[in-house]
Every structure is written in structure tokens, then in C-alpha cells.
Design an enzyme around this catalytic site. Structure first.
Site, PDB file in Angstrom:
ATOM      1  N   LYS A 181      -9.181   2.922   5.026  1.00  8.12           N
ATOM      2  CA  LYS A 181      -9.802   4.190   4.612  1.00  8.12           C
ATOM      3  C   LYS A 181     -10.793   3.959   3.463  1.00  8.12           C
ATOM      4  O   LYS A 181     -11.954   4.357   3.538  1.00  8.12           O
ATOM      5  CB  LYS A 181      -8.725   5.214   4.181  1.00  8.12           C
ATOM      6  CG  LYS A 181      -7.735   5.586   5.271  1.00  8.12           C
ATOM      7  CD  LYS A 181      -6.755   6.648   4.809  1.00  8.12           C
ATOM      8  CE  LYS A 181      -5.810   6.218   3.698  1.00  8.12           C
ATOM      9  NZ  LYS A 181      -4.872   5.115   4.064  1.00  8.12           N
ATOM     10  N   ARG A 191      -2.573  15.219   3.404  1.00 13.10           N
ATOM     11  CA  ARG A 191      -1.489  14.390   3.933  1.00 13.10           C
ATOM     12  C   ARG A 191      -0.263  15.196   4.317  1.00 13.10           C
ATOM     13  O   ARG A 191       0.716  14.627   4.810  1.00 13.10           O
ATOM     14  CB  ARG A 191      -1.034  13.366   2.875  1.00 13.10           C
ATOM     15  CG  ARG A 191      -2.038  12.288   2.643  1.00 13.10           C
ATOM     16  CD  ARG A 191      -1.455  11.183   1.796  1.00 13.10           C
ATOM     17  NE  ARG A 191      -2.569  10.536   1.152  1.00 13.10           N
ATOM     18  CZ  ARG A 191      -2.689   9.232   0.984  1.00 13.10           C
ATOM     19  NH1 ARG A 191      -1.742   8.422   1.352  1.00 13.10           N
ATOM     20  NH2 ARG A 191      -3.744   8.730   0.409  1.00 13.10           N
ATOM     21  N   ARG A 199      -3.817  -7.962  -0.419  1.00  8.30           N
ATOM     22  CA  ARG A 199      -4.444  -7.220  -1.510  1.00  8.30           C
ATOM     23  C   ARG A 199      -3.597  -7.301  -2.788  1.00  8.30           C
ATOM     24  O   ARG A 199      -4.129  -7.316  -3.906  1.00  8.30           O
ATOM     25  CB  ARG A 199      -4.651  -5.746  -1.110  1.00  8.30           C
ATOM     26  CG  ARG A 199      -5.475  -4.976  -2.134  1.00  8.30           C
ATOM     27  CD  ARG A 199      -5.756  -3.556  -1.698  1.00  8.30           C
ATOM     28  NE  ARG A 199      -4.535  -2.772  -1.607  1.00  8.30           N
ATOM     29  CZ  ARG A 199      -4.473  -1.552  -1.103  1.00  8.30           C
ATOM     30  NH1 ARG A 199      -5.548  -0.986  -0.609  1.00  8.30           N
ATOM     31  NH2 ARG A 199      -3.338  -0.893  -1.060  1.00  8.30           N
ATOM     32  N   ARG A 220      -2.159  -3.920  -7.117  1.00  6.77           N
ATOM     33  CA  ARG A 220      -1.787  -2.505  -7.127  1.00  6.77           C
ATOM     34  C   ARG A 220      -0.275  -2.381  -7.185  1.00  6.77           C
ATOM     35  O   ARG A 220       0.446  -3.054  -6.444  1.00  6.77           O
ATOM     36  CB  ARG A 220      -2.328  -1.823  -5.854  1.00  6.77           C
ATOM     37  CG  ARG A 220      -3.271  -0.678  -6.165  1.00  6.77           C
ATOM     38  CD  ARG A 220      -3.895  -0.128  -4.922  1.00  6.77           C
ATOM     39  NE  ARG A 220      -2.992   0.728  -4.176  1.00  6.77           N
ATOM     40  CZ  ARG A 220      -3.393   1.532  -3.192  1.00  6.77           C
ATOM     41  NH1 ARG A 220      -4.662   1.570  -2.853  1.00  6.77           N
ATOM     42  NH2 ARG A 220      -2.521   2.292  -2.556  1.00  6.77           N
ATOM     43  N   ARG A 266       5.800   3.741   2.005  1.00 12.05           N
ATOM     44  CA  ARG A 266       4.509   4.419   2.264  1.00 12.05           C
ATOM     45  C   ARG A 266       4.284   4.579   3.754  1.00 12.05           C
ATOM     46  O   ARG A 266       3.776   5.613   4.213  1.00 12.05           O
ATOM     47  CB  ARG A 266       3.354   3.610   1.622  1.00 12.05           C
ATOM     48  CG  ARG A 266       3.301   3.767   0.099  1.00 12.05           C
ATOM     49  CD  ARG A 266       2.571   2.618  -0.570  1.00 12.05           C
ATOM     50  NE  ARG A 266       1.177   2.488  -0.166  1.00 12.05           N
ATOM     51  CZ  ARG A 266       0.473   1.359  -0.305  1.00 12.05           C
ATOM     52  NH1 ARG A 266       1.033   0.277  -0.810  1.00 12.05           N
ATOM     53  NH2 ARG A 266      -0.783   1.334   0.057  1.00 12.05           N
TER      54      ARG A 266
HETATM   55  P1  AP5 Z   1      -8.145  -0.306   2.336  1.00  9.14           P
HETATM   56  O1  AP5 Z   1      -9.515   0.053   2.722  1.00  9.14           O
HETATM   57  O2  AP5 Z   1      -7.802  -0.367   0.904  1.00  9.14           O
HETATM   58  O3  AP5 Z   1      -7.112   0.607   3.149  1.00  9.14           O
HETATM   59  P2  AP5 Z   1      -6.603   2.085   2.840  1.00  9.14           P
HETATM   60  O4  AP5 Z   1      -6.422   2.723   4.157  1.00  9.14           O
HETATM   61  O5  AP5 Z   1      -7.498   2.738   1.851  1.00  9.14           O
HETATM   62  O6  AP5 Z   1      -5.190   1.737   2.233  1.00  9.14           O
HETATM   63  P3  AP5 Z   1      -4.475   2.313   0.934  1.00  9.14           P
HETATM   64  O7  AP5 Z   1      -3.422   1.318   0.582  1.00  9.14           O
HETATM   65  O8  AP5 Z   1      -5.444   2.702  -0.114  1.00  9.14           O
HETATM   66  O9  AP5 Z   1      -3.826   3.603   1.551  1.00  9.14           O
HETATM   67  P4  AP5 Z   1      -2.717   4.507   0.987  1.00  9.14           P
HETATM   68  O10 AP5 Z   1      -2.854   5.743   1.766  1.00  9.14           O
HETATM   69  O11 AP5 Z   1      -1.389   3.855   1.009  1.00  9.14           O
HETATM   70  O12 AP5 Z   1      -3.069   4.621  -0.566  1.00  9.14           O
HETATM   71  P5  AP5 Z   1      -3.856   5.688  -1.430  1.00  9.14           P
HETATM   72  O13 AP5 Z   1      -4.526   4.970  -2.517  1.00  9.14           O
HETATM   73  O14 AP5 Z   1      -4.673   6.565  -0.575  1.00  9.14           O
HETATM   74  O15 AP5 Z   1      -7.799  -1.715   3.020  1.00  9.14           O
HETATM   75  C1  AP5 Z   1      -6.580  -2.378   2.713  1.00  9.14           C
HETATM   76  C2  AP5 Z   1      -6.865  -3.883   2.537  1.00  9.14           C
HETATM   77  O16 AP5 Z   1      -7.300  -4.418   3.781  1.00  9.14           O
HETATM   78  C3  AP5 Z   1      -7.969  -4.185   1.533  1.00  9.14           C
HETATM   79  O17 AP5 Z   1      -7.654  -5.354   0.835  1.00  9.14           O
HETATM   80  C4  AP5 Z   1      -9.205  -4.376   2.407  1.00  9.14           C
HETATM   81  O18 AP5 Z   1     -10.127  -5.247   1.833  1.00  9.14           O
HETATM   82  C5  AP5 Z   1      -8.618  -4.947   3.684  1.00  9.14           C
HETATM   83  N1  AP5 Z   1      -9.344  -4.547   4.901  1.00  9.14           N
HETATM   84  C6  AP5 Z   1      -9.904  -3.355   5.178  1.00  9.14           C
HETATM   85  N2  AP5 Z   1     -10.470  -3.347   6.405  1.00  9.14           N
HETATM   86  C7  AP5 Z   1     -10.232  -4.585   6.931  1.00  9.14           C
HETATM   87  C8  AP5 Z   1     -10.560  -5.194   8.189  1.00  9.14           C
HETATM   88  N3  AP5 Z   1     -11.234  -4.549   9.147  1.00  9.14           N
HETATM   89  N4  AP5 Z   1     -10.153  -6.449   8.397  1.00  9.14           N
HETATM   90  C9  AP5 Z   1      -9.470  -7.133   7.429  1.00  9.14           C
HETATM   91  N5  AP5 Z   1      -9.146  -6.608   6.222  1.00  9.14           N
HETATM   92  C10 AP5 Z   1      -9.508  -5.352   5.978  1.00  9.14           C
HETATM   93  O19 AP5 Z   1      -2.674   6.548  -2.045  1.00  9.14           O
HETATM   94  C11 AP5 Z   1      -1.822   5.941  -2.993  1.00  9.14           C
HETATM   95  C12 AP5 Z   1      -0.736   6.901  -3.425  1.00  9.14           C
HETATM   96  O20 AP5 Z   1      -1.327   8.041  -4.073  1.00  9.14           O
HETATM   97  C13 AP5 Z   1       0.115   7.515  -2.318  1.00  9.14           C
HETATM   98  O21 AP5 Z   1       1.160   6.643  -1.934  1.00  9.14           O
HETATM   99  C14 AP5 Z   1       0.622   8.781  -2.996  1.00  9.14           C
HETATM  100  O22 AP5 Z   1       1.636   8.493  -3.898  1.00  9.14           O
HETATM  101  C15 AP5 Z   1      -0.604   9.233  -3.769  1.00  9.14           C
HETATM  102  N6  AP5 Z   1      -1.455  10.122  -2.976  1.00  9.14           N
HETATM  103  C16 AP5 Z   1      -2.728   9.881  -2.553  1.00  9.14           C
HETATM  104  N7  AP5 Z   1      -3.204  10.921  -1.847  1.00  9.14           N
HETATM  105  C17 AP5 Z   1      -2.212  11.853  -1.820  1.00  9.14           C
HETATM  106  C18 AP5 Z   1      -2.089  13.130  -1.225  1.00  9.14           C
HETATM  107  N8  AP5 Z   1      -3.097  13.668  -0.509  1.00  9.14           N
HETATM  108  N9  AP5 Z   1      -0.925  13.804  -1.391  1.00  9.14           N
HETATM  109  C19 AP5 Z   1       0.086  13.282  -2.128  1.00  9.14           C
HETATM  110  N10 AP5 Z   1       0.040  12.058  -2.690  1.00  9.14           N
HETATM  111  C20 AP5 Z   1      -1.103  11.347  -2.551  1.00  9.14           C
HETATM  112 MG    MG Z   2      -7.321   3.438  -0.114  1.00 12.22          MG
END
Ligand code: AP5
Ligand code: MG
Length: 191
Positions: free
Chosen positions: A13, A88, A127, A133, A144
Site C-alpha cells: 500500500k 479498516r 523490512r 518498525r 495484524r
Molecule cells: P509496504 O508498501 O510498506 O506495504 P503496506 O501494505 O503499506 O504494509 P504496512 O505494513 O504498512 O501495512 P499495515 O496495514 O500493517 O500498516 P499501517 O502502517 O498501515 O511494503 C511492505 C514491504 O515490502 C516494504 O519493505 C516494501 O519495500 C516491500 N515491497 C513492496 N512492494 C513490493 C514488491 N512488489 N515486491 C517486493 N517487495 C515489495 O498501519 C500500522 C498500524 O496503525 C495498524 O496496525 C493499526 O494499529 C494502526 N492503524 C492504521 N490505520 C488504521 C485505521 N484505519 N484504523 C485503526 N488503526 C489503524
Molecule cells: Mg504502509
């Protein structure tokens, strides 16, 4: 364009959000990034959010909704926005409907990025080595994934009923995935 990027942890994402937002000239709004910025600045919001994030749980809807509402009210988001990681929960879907409806606009598309479960874990563990992180430990990654499946995946059906969902294969090179997203969304923006 008013867009949502959805997908399990590690689907790409955040990686894709930058390219897609640039392409359409709208800000990328990541709730995870905003929470992390608040955590590192030690704000009251950060202190509250950290308790949940470190455990892989969702931050309560009231807190998240208010934060997104304030961000969407900023002038740069008036022409449109891309949401990474919001909504979400069903309550967040309803809240977002209200926020967008209030402006007289509507949602244009929901991009759902998919990837194999093993690949997702590999990406997040990789990562963990580079970015450190706090929620990229095996145990928290598992939580998660669980909460995504129970709380967020069901929302895809809600948006499917509205005809907004574009499922994109997130496997393969980053540029390949970007290309797939552009192809799907360019068709939307031209229609
Ligand atoms: P990356 O692009 O970072 O993936 P992502 O989908 O953004 O993964 P996240 O870990 O950020 O998702 P998440 O939903 O768990 O966390 P968030 O920060 O949103 O890619 C991942 C890795 O793979 C990177 O190293 C990248 O380089 C690599 N990669 C990407 N594409 C690739 C490819 N094609 N091939 C190879 N490698 C690749 O949320 C964190 C926390 O915040 C949640 O757990 C929750 O506690 C809170 N939170 C956030 N939003 C809400 C909400 N709406 N409601 C309640 N709590 C929330
Ligand atoms: Mg992310």
C-alpha cells in the site's frame, strides 16, 4: 480522484501510494504514517495510538476517524486524495461516506492489492531488518494479519456492491504492480 488503497499488511500500500498519488496529483494520506509521526513526536495522539499499534491492534475508531476528518479538511485534499490504510472497519466506512458526501463528491475507486501470505511475511521480516518498525515482529505481524482478515477484508464486499473495487495482483516487481494499478485507474478517470 478520491481513492482508497486496501490490502493486507505488506501488500505494498505505502509503496504504491506514492506513485498513484503523484500520477493523479492528489495527496497520499496514510493513517499508519500519521500515527507513527505522532508516536515519534510523543504527542498525546501518539501515546494513545502506540499502545494499539505495538500489539497489532486497531486504534479505536473515534480516534482514527477524527484524525482523518481533520486531514481531509486540509486545502490540499480538496481536489481529491488517496487513502492508504483507511477505512479498516465498517464504522470507518460509514464515517468516510459522511465526510465525502458532505462535500458533494463521491468515491471513485477502491484498489485492493493482493499477495501470497508467505510473500507478505517475508517482505515484513525483511523490512524489520532495515526500518525497525516496532510492529514488524513475527508475533505482531500474525496479529495484524488476523485483524485484517476479520475486520477489514469483509469491507471489500461492501465496496464491491457499489462497483468500486479493482483487485490488483501485488506479486512481482514494484513497477509491474504500479503499471497494473495505473491501467485500472486510468480507465476509471476517463469514464
Ligand atoms: P509496504 O508498501 O510498506 O506495504 P503496506 O501494505 O503499506 O504494509 P504496512 O505494513 O504498512 O501495512 P499495515 O496495514 O500493517 O500498516 P499501517 O502502517 O498501515 O511494503 C511492505 C514491504 O515490502 C516494504 O519493505 C516494501 O519495500 C516491500 N515491497 C513492496 N512492494 C513490493 C514488491 N512488489 N515486491 C517486493 N517487495 C515489495 O498501519 C500500522 C498500524 O496503525 C495498524 O496496525 C493499526 O494499529 C494502526 N492503524 C492504521 N490505520 C488504521 C485505521 N484505519 N484504523 C485503526 N488503526 C489503524
Ligand atoms: Mg504502509
Amino acid at each position: 480522484m478520491r481513492l482508497i488503497l486496501m490490502g493486507p499488511p505488506g501488500a505494498g500500500k505505502g509503496t504504491q501510494a506514492k506513485f498513484v498519488a503523484d500520477h493523479f496529483g492528489v495527496p497520499a494520506i496514510s493513517t499508519g504514517d500519521i500515527f507513527r509521526a505522532n508516536v515519534s513526536q510523543g504527542t498525546p495522539l501518539g501515546v494513545e495510538a502506540k499502545r494499539y499499534m505495538d500489539a497489532g491492534e486497531y486504534v479505536p475508531d473515534e480516534v482514527t476517524n477524527l484524525m482523518v476528518r481533520n486531514r481531509i479538511d486540509e486545502p490540499d485534499a480538496a481536489p481529491g486524495f488517496l487513502l492508504d490504510g483507511y477505512p479498516r472497519t465498517l464504522a470507518q466506512v460509514e464515517e468516510l461516506d459522511g465526510m465525502i458526501g458532505h462535500t458533494g463528491h463521491s468515491l471513485d475507486a477502491v484498489v485492493v492489492i493482493t499477495a501470497d501470505k508467505d510473500e507478505l511475511v517475508q517482505r515484513l521480516l525483511a523490512r524489520a531488518q532495515t526500518e525497525g518498525r516496532a510492529d514488524d515482529t513475527e508475533e505482531v505481524i500474525r496479529r495484524r494479519q488476523e485483524i485484517y482478515l476479520s475486520e477489514t477484508e469483509p469491507l471489500i464486499a461492501v465496496y464491491k456492491e457499489r462497483g468500486l473495487v479493482h483487485e490488483i495482483d501485488g506479486m512481482g516487481e514494484v513497477e509491474e504492480v504500479t503499471k497494473r494499478i495505473f491501467e485500472a485507474l486510468d480507465a476509471v478517470s476517463q469514464s
